[in-house]
Design an enzyme around this catalytic site. Sequence first.
Site, PDB file in Angstrom:
ATOM      1  N   SER A   1       0.855  -1.191   0.000  1.00  0.00           N
ATOM      2  CA  SER A   1       0.000   0.000   0.000  1.00  0.00           C
ATOM      3  C   SER A   1       0.890   1.241   0.000  1.00  0.00           C
ATOM      4  O   SER A   1       2.017   1.210   0.522  1.00  0.00           O
ATOM      5  CB  SER A   1      -0.890   0.018   1.250  1.00  0.00           C
TER       6      SER A   1
ATOM      7  N   TYR B   1      -1.264   0.263  10.643  1.00  0.00           N
ATOM      8  CA  TYR B   1      -1.486  -0.272   9.294  1.00  0.00           C
ATOM      9  C   TYR B   1      -0.286   0.067   8.411  1.00  0.00           C
ATOM     10  O   TYR B   1       0.228  -0.798   7.680  1.00  0.00           O
ATOM     11  CB  TYR B   1      -2.760   0.307   8.701  1.00  0.00           C
TER      12      TYR B   1
END
Length: 234
Positions: free
Chosen positions: A143, A156
Amino acid sequence: MMNLNGKVAVITGASSGIGAGIAQAFAQQHMNVVLGGRNEQRLKEVASSIQEETQVQVSTFVVDVTKNEEVNHLVEFAQKQFGKIDVLVNSAGQMLSSAVTDGDVEAWDTMLDVNVKGMLYGINAVLPKFLEQSSGHIINIASISGFEVTKQSTLYSMTKTAVHTLTQGLEKELAKTGVRATSISPGMVETSMTESTDWGGRKKLEPKDIAEAAIYALQQPAHVNVNEVTVRPV
């Protein structure tokens, strides 16, 4: 360009989102696919959709990637079904409460288990066979959060930074073996995880956009390893 016809791909997190999009795009390239995920009904729905549109072979396997033994069983199943595995896509992921100040330890444990350990389990399961056959491609879905941290994304982002580090190190460990490793870092993608997230008025990416990046990496000549791809919305 490498011909993908008849290649076999194992895809985790394939019951929805990016994983499902990659599975569908691979099938359109005439690749056979093994769909791994926790939701059996959704896996069957994705498989049915693929079979309606293509002539490839599709199998499903219920798996929790946080369980090493289950991941091993997934890979063994794929090997038994097709006699080989050419590609592993580690797409299973969780994006939960990520601010350190939230103190949500349970959410942190889940993200670490799925986003990092689950990926390692998948790699560990396929690597002996890939090394034995001197070929294979590992694609890890990371990501842009691994590059850009916000005050709400700390944990995250940490897990996705780990994916970058893992893939970069793996590329060096696998040099001259014929086995390739690619990390794909999407921006905001339209999935169930992001449906309530605003992206500053920009159109979110679609799962098929990430699938195209995966196909690009797979189609390169055997001596070319696309180690890192970043895909952002305009």
